[in-house]
Design a protein around this motif. Sequence first.
Motif, short mmCIF file in Angstrom:
data_model
loop_
_atom_site.label_atom_id
_atom_site.label_comp_id
_atom_site.label_asym_id
_atom_site.label_seq_id
_atom_site.Cartn_x
_atom_site.Cartn_y
_atom_site.Cartn_z
N PRO A 550 -4.76 5.32 47.49
CA PRO A 550 -4.39 5.96 48.73
C PRO A 550 -2.79 6.03 48.65
O PRO A 550 -2.17 5.15 48.01
CB PRO A 550 -4.91 5.02 49.90
CG PRO A 550 -6.08 4.30 49.29
CD PRO A 550 -5.72 4.26 47.81
N ILE A 551 -2.12 7.09 49.37
CA ILE A 551 -0.73 7.19 49.40
C ILE A 551 -0.31 7.56 50.93
O ILE A 551 -1.19 8.38 51.74
CB ILE A 551 -0.37 8.73 48.70
CG1 ILE A 551 -0.41 8.60 47.21
CG2 ILE A 551 1.00 8.94 49.17
CD1 ILE A 551 -0.36 9.99 46.59
N LYS A 552 0.48 6.68 51.41
CA LYS A 552 0.72 6.57 52.78
C LYS A 552 1.93 7.58 52.94
O LYS A 552 2.83 7.53 52.42
CB LYS A 552 1.41 5.16 53.20
CG LYS A 552 1.55 5.09 54.69
CD LYS A 552 1.90 3.78 55.00
CE LYS A 552 2.58 3.82 56.40
NZ LYS A 552 2.86 2.22 56.89
N LEU A 553 1.54 8.46 53.79
CA LEU A 553 2.57 9.66 54.04
C LEU A 553 3.70 9.20 55.28
O LEU A 553 3.59 8.06 55.88
CB LEU A 553 1.95 10.72 54.74
CG LEU A 553 0.98 11.55 54.01
CD1 LEU A 553 0.32 12.77 54.50
CD2 LEU A 553 1.64 12.12 52.46
N PRO A 554 4.80 9.81 55.23
CA PRO A 554 6.01 9.37 55.94
C PRO A 554 5.51 9.39 57.31
O PRO A 554 6.08 8.76 58.33
CB PRO A 554 7.13 10.58 55.91
CG PRO A 554 6.75 10.98 54.49
CD PRO A 554 5.31 10.89 54.16
N CYS A 555 4.58 10.43 57.96
CA CYS A 555 3.92 10.15 59.11
C CYS A 555 3.08 9.04 59.61
O CYS A 555 2.68 8.87 60.83
CB CYS A 555 3.16 11.60 59.55
SG CYS A 555 1.85 11.68 58.49
N GLY A 556 2.87 8.26 58.60
CA GLY A 556 1.87 7.12 58.82
C GLY A 556 0.43 7.19 58.19
O GLY A 556 -0.43 6.40 58.20
#
Length: 608
Positions: A550-556
Amino acid sequence: MQLKRLTAGINTGLLLLLAVFYIPCVQANTLLSASPSQASYSLAPYTEFWHEDEQPVTLNDLLSQPRRFEQAQQAEDLNFGYTPHDVWLRTQVHNDSPEAQRWIVQFEYPFLDYVTLYTLRLQDSDVQQSGSAVPVDQRTLAHRQAAFPLELAPHETVTLYTHVAAPGSKMLSYHLIAPEAFYAQNDRHNFWLATYFGMLLALGLYNLLLFLGLKERVFLHYTLFVAGFGVAILSFNGIGTLMFWSFLGENTARLVALGFTFASATGTLFAQSFLNTKAYCPRWHLLLNTFRSYCWLAVIAMLFLPIPLALHLMDVTGFMAALLLLLCGSHCSLRRVPSARLFVLAWSLFLLGVGVFALRNLGILPANFITLHGIQIGSALEMLLLSFALASRFNELKRQKEQAQTAMVAALKKQEALLEQKVAARTEALEQLANSDVLTGLLNRHGLKRCAESALQRNRQHGNRLALLMLDLDRFKPINDSYGHEAGDFVLQKVAKRIVHLARTGDHCARFGGDEFIILMENIEPGDSLAATDSLKTIVARIDQAIRSPIKLPCGARVSVSVSIGVSTCQGAEDATLESLLREADSHMYAVKSHQAAACYRYGSASS
């Protein structure tokens, strides 16, 4: 001792690691928290910039169709030189005080035609305009530089969009400054500018009176030189448009070009008279005659050329004039021409100012106090020295002038070395840009092609096995659709970092286009003769597993993508090319993708 060195090495490594993670956070910060405890802030570290395309763009266009702004780090990053397109700046300012604050947004460089500031608030927005081509009564603040008042409510955050249009050099260093500090700074600058222009006026009138009394043309030539130079500097500094010729509008830039080019012609004429080149240096006299004819043609051309071309011609002509006169003066000094050494000293200072002025306009030198006012400092010193030389042209100051000439030669050599370093750095940067993908930092198609040609050549010579992995991301488009292209770019950057981390030393990683990546691997042994960690099957499995994480986006939000990997290999094949390897890998990749789609379908049917 070894233990201390080991400890120091570990500490250094930890600091570098922290810096790697800290720098991106700093670069992404575009919010300035303004506190009344500080009188001035540089907005450059909090500014993003974007160069307009050939088609004009409005603020509504930017808001409805966001462009990819780039983050500035320091004032030098906002020095764009003679860029042909308009520039947009974007920053956010937050009032860090429970009370309302009043600030002024001030651009340092006065020679900007149109500067429009848009202030976006939660409830409303306002537009302010200034610039050297804007009539004084239409400017938000009647100031020689572009300046705009900014009112902030308690704890209010606003977004500032600034549109800058100028045919000349775009040096967009700007500050957020308290009104008290702004007006105090303005008073200091006005004092020095008034002193400078008062000196020019006094020198011009003094030498005009000497001409009228002594009937020597050298004084008239010097007066004309001071007049042309003074008009150009008045316009360039914004004083002329503020006080005398605001009605010229965009033609203010043309007046600057005319003034400096006229000064080049009359300055050449003055040098010929002052050094008496016709008697002492006939060849230099003929050369300066030719150059002066070119200057007069350039003056005429300034009336008809487009303003950007006129400004470029002004820079070239001014730099050539100063350099030619310095060389001529140096030659006359070696020939022991009276007052030639004083002339060399004076003109060297002027050349330094003109050189800094031209190189800063071209974007080669950074914008700071010295480069912004270098031509005024150099010209002031030069005119004072020449005036003294005209008053006592037979006095010789040998030791002081020789030291000044030696220092100037050393300064010119140092400047030449700096220019060579900048040219080498730019060449390297252009080569890197031509072979690298801007978003991910991996190789682009051109860079991959170059690496593949070298790898295939080594493969034919040594017979080692070569493998090409083609990676195509699955479930990437929904991320773009749901979270936007910025989130998609973030995912591509994360995937690129994971690929580089898993690749072996010497492997070539490239972004082939969109969400496709390529890994070119050399020295792959056939079968399973390698250790399990180095086999193709193991590498493919590790890459697949890493990309699925999984990749955590800047928006959370957390997202994940999968990947279809196609592999092609060759070993010493004479007819093997990058295209053939890509076709084979592409075929295998689509077979894998079809197999995965079928497996998902069977799984879905079984679940039903």
